[in-house]
Design a protein around this motif. Structure first.
Motif, PDB file in Angstrom:
ATOM      1  N   MET A   1     105.438 -26.830 -17.608  1.00  8.43           N
ATOM      2  CA  MET A   1     104.423 -26.147 -18.385  1.00  8.43           C
ATOM      3  C   MET A   1     103.044 -26.634 -17.950  1.00  8.43           C
ATOM      4  O   MET A   1     102.846 -27.820 -17.738  1.00  8.43           O
ATOM      5  N   THR A   2     102.132 -25.727 -17.816  1.00  8.38           N
ATOM      6  CA  THR A   2     100.776 -26.116 -17.466  1.00  8.38           C
ATOM      7  C   THR A   2      99.873 -25.937 -18.681  1.00  8.38           C
ATOM      8  O   THR A   2     100.141 -25.118 -19.560  1.00  8.38           O
ATOM      9  N   LEU A   3      98.813 -26.700 -18.708  1.00  4.89           N
ATOM     10  CA  LEU A   3      97.884 -26.615 -19.831  1.00  4.89           C
ATOM     11  C   LEU A   3      97.107 -25.312 -19.786  1.00  4.89           C
ATOM     12  O   LEU A   3      96.763 -24.821 -18.717  1.00  4.89           O
ATOM     13  N   LEU A   8      92.010 -27.116 -20.106  1.00  2.00           N
ATOM     14  CA  LEU A   8      91.580 -27.690 -18.827  1.00  2.00           C
ATOM     15  C   LEU A   8      90.064 -27.713 -18.702  1.00  2.00           C
ATOM     16  O   LEU A   8      89.488 -28.691 -18.219  1.00  2.00           O
ATOM     17  N   GLU A   9      89.407 -26.638 -19.140  1.00  2.00           N
ATOM     18  CA  GLU A   9      87.946 -26.590 -19.082  1.00  2.00           C
ATOM     19  C   GLU A   9      87.337 -27.681 -19.949  1.00  2.00           C
ATOM     20  O   GLU A   9      86.423 -28.385 -19.530  1.00  2.00           O
ATOM     21  N   GLY A  10      87.856 -27.833 -21.151  1.00  2.00           N
ATOM     22  CA  GLY A  10      87.352 -28.879 -22.038  1.00  2.00           C
ATOM     23  C   GLY A  10      87.578 -30.269 -21.472  1.00  2.00           C
ATOM     24  O   GLY A  10      86.688 -31.123 -21.515  1.00  2.00           O
ATOM     25  N   LEU A  11      88.759 -30.507 -20.932  1.00  2.00           N
ATOM     26  CA  LEU A  11      89.059 -31.812 -20.334  1.00  2.00           C
ATOM     27  C   LEU A  11      88.132 -32.095 -19.152  1.00  2.00           C
ATOM     28  O   LEU A  11      87.618 -33.209 -19.009  1.00  2.00           O
ATOM     29  N   THR A  12      87.906 -31.100 -18.324  1.00  2.00           N
ATOM     30  CA  THR A  12      87.037 -31.274 -17.156  1.00  2.00           C
ATOM     31  C   THR A  12      85.609 -31.576 -17.590  1.00  2.00           C
ATOM     32  O   THR A  12      84.967 -32.494 -17.056  1.00  2.00           O
ATOM     33  N   GLN A  13      85.102 -30.821 -18.559  1.00  2.00           N
ATOM     34  CA  GLN A  13      83.730 -31.041 -19.027  1.00  2.00           C
ATOM     35  C   GLN A  13      83.571 -32.427 -19.636  1.00  2.00           C
ATOM     36  O   GLN A  13      82.567 -33.105 -19.400  1.00  2.00           O
ATOM     37  N   LEU A  22      85.926 -38.260 -22.618  1.00  2.00           N
ATOM     38  CA  LEU A  22      87.223 -37.663 -22.280  1.00  2.00           C
ATOM     39  C   LEU A  22      88.299 -38.141 -23.243  1.00  2.00           C
ATOM     40  O   LEU A  22      89.080 -37.340 -23.762  1.00  2.00           O
ATOM     41  N   ASN A  23      88.344 -39.439 -23.498  1.00  2.00           N
ATOM     42  CA  ASN A  23      89.378 -39.982 -24.376  1.00  2.00           C
ATOM     43  C   ASN A  23      89.237 -39.471 -25.803  1.00  2.00           C
ATOM     44  O   ASN A  23      90.236 -39.167 -26.457  1.00  2.00           O
ATOM     45  N   LEU A  24      88.015 -39.358 -26.294  1.00  2.00           N
ATOM     46  CA  LEU A  24      87.802 -38.812 -27.632  1.00  2.00           C
ATOM     47  C   LEU A  24      88.269 -37.359 -27.703  1.00  2.00           C
ATOM     48  O   LEU A  24      88.885 -36.936 -28.679  1.00  2.00           O
ATOM     49  N   TYR A  25      87.971 -36.590 -26.672  1.00  2.00           N
ATOM     50  CA  TYR A  25      88.397 -35.197 -26.627  1.00  2.00           C
ATOM     51  C   TYR A  25      89.919 -35.098 -26.570  1.00  2.00           C
ATOM     52  O   TYR A  25      90.526 -34.279 -27.266  1.00  2.00           O
ATOM     53  N   GLU A  58     101.058 -33.814 -21.908  1.00  2.00           N
ATOM     54  CA  GLU A  58     100.298 -33.379 -20.731  1.00  2.00           C
ATOM     55  C   GLU A  58      98.818 -33.677 -20.909  1.00  2.00           C
ATOM     56  O   GLU A  58      98.148 -34.099 -19.960  1.00  2.00           O
ATOM     57  N   VAL A  59      98.300 -33.453 -22.102  1.00  2.00           N
ATOM     58  CA  VAL A  59      96.900 -33.760 -22.382  1.00  2.00           C
ATOM     59  C   VAL A  59      96.661 -35.262 -22.213  1.00  2.00           C
ATOM     60  O   VAL A  59      95.686 -35.686 -21.579  1.00  2.00           O
ATOM     61  N   ALA A  60      97.543 -36.074 -22.777  1.00  2.00           N
ATOM     62  CA  ALA A  60      97.387 -37.528 -22.693  1.00  2.00           C
ATOM     63  C   ALA A  60      97.413 -38.023 -21.242  1.00  2.00           C
ATOM     64  O   ALA A  60      96.674 -38.940 -20.883  1.00  2.00           O
ATOM     65  N   ARG A  61      98.213 -37.391 -20.408  1.00  2.00           N
ATOM     66  CA  ARG A  61      98.353 -37.831 -19.009  1.00  2.00           C
ATOM     67  C   ARG A  61      97.319 -37.229 -18.072  1.00  2.00           C
ATOM     68  O   ARG A  61      97.208 -37.656 -16.922  1.00  2.00           O
TER      69      ARG A  61
END
Length: 66
Positions: A1-3, A8-13, A22-25, A58-61
């Protein structure tokens, strides 16, 4: 499964802002995913909960690629 693209946009930003942002998000996103799955679990069963847990992991990793 992919995010999903929105995740992904939020994680990248947030990664561009630094590791703390990043960790808070990530924590907020994981919390939202799991809370949503708990609400839906009664209707959709264990499969929905397992999918949500996989997405949360997946988000955590997730790490920004160079």
């Amino acid at each position: 499964m992919t995010l999903p693209e929105l995740y992904l946009e939020g994680l990248t930003q947030r990664a561009l802002r630094g590791p703390e942002s990043l960790n808070l998000y990530k924590l907020g996103l994981i919390e939202a995913i799991l809370k949503d799955s708990l609400r839906a679990d009664a209707e959709e069963g264990a499969a929905a909960m397992q999918a949500a847990v996989r997405t949360a992991l997946e988000v955590a990793r997730w790490e920004m690629r160079p």
